[in-house]
Design an enzyme around this catalytic site. Structure first.
Site, PDB file in Angstrom:
ATOM      1  N   ARG A 102       4.468 -34.034  99.369  1.00  0.00           N
ATOM      2  CA  ARG A 102       4.345 -35.502  99.312  1.00  0.00           C
ATOM      3  C   ARG A 102       4.458 -36.290  98.108  1.00  0.00           C
ATOM      4  O   ARG A 102       5.348 -37.285  97.810  1.00  0.00           O
ATOM      5  CB  ARG A 102       2.837 -35.613  99.959  1.00  0.00           C
ATOM      6  CG  ARG A 102       2.478 -35.459 101.057  1.00  0.00           C
ATOM      7  CD  ARG A 102       1.045 -35.832 101.534  1.00  0.00           C
ATOM      8  NE  ARG A 102       0.633 -35.335 102.611  1.00  0.00           N
ATOM      9  CZ  ARG A 102      -0.599 -35.329 103.361  1.00  0.00           C
ATOM     10  NH1 ARG A 102      -1.640 -35.875 102.729  1.00  0.00           N
ATOM     11  NH2 ARG A 102      -0.868 -34.914 104.615  1.00  0.00           N
ATOM     12  N   TYR A 103       4.199 -35.647  97.095  1.00  0.00           N
ATOM     13  CA  TYR A 103       4.461 -35.987  95.650  1.00  0.00           C
ATOM     14  C   TYR A 103       5.860 -36.134  95.410  1.00  0.00           C
ATOM     15  O   TYR A 103       6.591 -37.354  94.880  1.00  0.00           O
ATOM     16  CB  TYR A 103       3.969 -35.234  94.528  1.00  0.00           C
ATOM     17  CG  TYR A 103       4.229 -35.948  93.314  1.00  0.00           C
ATOM     18  CD1 TYR A 103       3.439 -36.874  92.596  1.00  0.00           C
ATOM     19  CD2 TYR A 103       5.647 -35.570  92.489  1.00  0.00           C
ATOM     20  CE1 TYR A 103       3.949 -37.353  91.183  1.00  0.00           C
ATOM     21  CE2 TYR A 103       5.738 -35.956  91.328  1.00  0.00           C
ATOM     22  CZ  TYR A 103       4.862 -36.848  90.653  1.00  0.00           C
ATOM     23  OH  TYR A 103       5.234 -37.415  89.498  1.00  0.00           O
ATOM     24  N   GLU A 104       6.716 -35.480  95.736  1.00  0.00           N
ATOM     25  CA  GLU A 104       8.343 -35.374  95.651  1.00  0.00           C
ATOM     26  C   GLU A 104       8.815 -36.371  96.637  1.00  0.00           C
ATOM     27  O   GLU A 104       9.878 -37.192  96.004  1.00  0.00           O
ATOM     28  CB  GLU A 104       9.009 -33.798  96.154  1.00  0.00           C
ATOM     29  CG  GLU A 104      10.458 -33.860  96.256  1.00  0.00           C
ATOM     30  CD  GLU A 104      10.746 -32.631  96.833  1.00  0.00           C
ATOM     31  OE1 GLU A 104      11.866 -32.505  97.570  1.00  0.00           O
ATOM     32  OE2 GLU A 104      10.063 -31.603  96.969  1.00  0.00           O
ATOM     33  N   ASP A 144       2.178 -32.913  84.839  1.00  0.00           N
ATOM     34  CA  ASP A 144       2.169 -34.304  84.041  1.00  0.00           C
ATOM     35  C   ASP A 144       2.984 -34.163  82.815  1.00  0.00           C
ATOM     36  O   ASP A 144       3.374 -33.205  82.254  1.00  0.00           O
ATOM     37  CB  ASP A 144       0.653 -34.384  83.387  1.00  0.00           C
ATOM     38  CG  ASP A 144       0.342 -35.811  83.120  1.00  0.00           C
ATOM     39  OD1 ASP A 144       1.172 -36.504  82.502  1.00  0.00           O
ATOM     40  OD2 ASP A 144      -0.826 -36.320  83.306  1.00  0.00           O
ATOM     41  N   LYS A 171       4.531 -40.106  76.440  1.00  0.00           N
ATOM     42  CA  LYS A 171       4.265 -40.536  74.675  1.00  0.00           C
ATOM     43  C   LYS A 171       4.648 -39.282  73.988  1.00  0.00           C
ATOM     44  O   LYS A 171       3.931 -38.006  74.070  1.00  0.00           O
ATOM     45  CB  LYS A 171       3.245 -41.150  74.526  1.00  0.00           C
ATOM     46  CG  LYS A 171       2.753 -42.391  75.486  1.00  0.00           C
ATOM     47  CD  LYS A 171       1.521 -42.875  75.050  1.00  0.00           C
ATOM     48  CE  LYS A 171       1.617 -44.198  75.966  1.00  0.00           C
ATOM     49  NZ  LYS A 171       0.049 -44.711  75.742  1.00  0.00           N
ATOM     50  N   GLU A 230       0.424 -20.270  90.979  1.00  0.00           N
ATOM     51  CA  GLU A 230       0.873 -21.483  90.933  1.00  0.00           C
ATOM     52  C   GLU A 230      -0.206 -22.334  89.990  1.00  0.00           C
ATOM     53  O   GLU A 230      -1.331 -22.393  90.035  1.00  0.00           O
ATOM     54  CB  GLU A 230       0.960 -22.596  92.175  1.00  0.00           C
ATOM     55  CG  GLU A 230       1.395 -23.592  92.010  1.00  0.00           C
ATOM     56  CD  GLU A 230       1.868 -24.567  93.264  1.00  0.00           C
ATOM     57  OE1 GLU A 230       1.976 -25.618  93.447  1.00  0.00           O
ATOM     58  OE2 GLU A 230       1.932 -23.692  94.373  1.00  0.00           O
ATOM     59  N   ASP A 257      -8.607 -24.948  84.027  1.00  0.00           N
ATOM     60  CA  ASP A 257      -7.471 -24.610  83.311  1.00  0.00           C
ATOM     61  C   ASP A 257      -6.985 -23.039  83.513  1.00  0.00           C
ATOM     62  O   ASP A 257      -7.601 -22.122  83.775  1.00  0.00           O
ATOM     63  CB  ASP A 257      -7.893 -24.819  81.833  1.00  0.00           C
ATOM     64  CG  ASP A 257      -6.623 -24.703  80.763  1.00  0.00           C
ATOM     65  OD1 ASP A 257      -5.583 -24.527  81.172  1.00  0.00           O
ATOM     66  OD2 ASP A 257      -7.063 -24.810  79.688  1.00  0.00           O
TER      67      ASP A 257
END
Length: 240
Positions: A217-219, A142, A146, A68, A120
């Site tokens: 939780r983000y979802e 992310d 832009k 992941e 990374d």
């Protein structure tokens, strides 16, 4: 998000890591896990030319390894590890608070099939042997909305080539986002790549999570804010 300006990130522009390394101060328990549990689970950042057997990272035999990239607070990775104990789960995440969140979940569930690269993911991808990963996840990355930042998006030609190399034939690549700009970007680039086949046959296939894809939780926050997550599944085509 702010640009990482650590020495490692500035020596080679192609290796520059964008985004935060740290957030709010950690609570005592999570801070303690960084000191006590993380060293036992850490994968050192591979050096150029190094090869890393993912199954050998674990203290007991595992059937295969899953990866992941950017696991956030770790809820998805920990769920997969708890429900797939025969699989070795590798997570890459440079955000210290996210790493601490995963450690708390690993400690709570007593998981022995998780390893962490707190950095990374790209050096790890370079170090993995061909066809060594059974499934890969890049979830709610992310979006870098832009236009001048689009090259920072993880899913793109360079990293798709790396993923295509390390994934086994028939392995799944799972992508998700609640940002429609990023969804279109990921879909366009991954469908275009000759190694991947999109599995969707109807809108339901990308609007609904499979049973083995837990909510995070983000979802939930995205849904509460009126954004609709999209779930993309691709299969690594068999090599000729």
């Amino acid at each position: 998000m702010t640009e990482d300006t650590s020495p490692d990130s500035t020596q080679d522009p192609t290796r520059r890591l964008y985004g935060r390394r740290k957030g709010r101060p950690l609570r005592k328990r999570k801070s303690g896990l960084i000191d006590t549990l993380l060293p036992a689970l850490t994968i050192p950042v591979p050096q150029p030319g190094e090869r890393l057997d993912p199954k050998a990272l674990f203290s007991r035999p595992v059937d295969e390894a899953w990866l992941e990239v950017g696991f956030g607070s770790g809820h998805h990775l920990a769920w997969q590890a708890e429900h797939n104990r025969a699989i070795g789960h590798i997570g890459a995440e440079p955000f210290v608070n996210g790493v601490a969140g995963l450690l708390a979940l690993v400690d709570q569930a007593n998981l022995d099939n998780v390893r962490v690269l707190p950095d990374d993911a790209r050096p790890l991808l370079d170090a993995l042997p061909d066809q060594s990963i059974g499934r890969a996840f890049v979830l709610f990355a992310d979006p870098w909305p832009k236009k001048r930042h689009w090259e920072r998006r993880f899913i793109g030609p360079a990293n798709l080539e790396k993923l295509a190399r390390v994934l086994k034939d028939g392995a799944e690549l799972r992508l998700a986002s609640d940002d429609m700009g990023l969804v279109r970007w990921m879909l366009e680039h991954t469908v275009k790549h000759p190694a991947f086949e999109w599995t969707a046959r109807s809108p339901r296939d990308w609007r609904e999570r499979p049973a083995d894809w837990p909510p995070t939780r983000y979802e939930q926050k995205a849904i509460e804010a009126g954004r609709k997550p999209v779930f993309l599944r691709f299969v690594r085509k068999a090599r000729a």
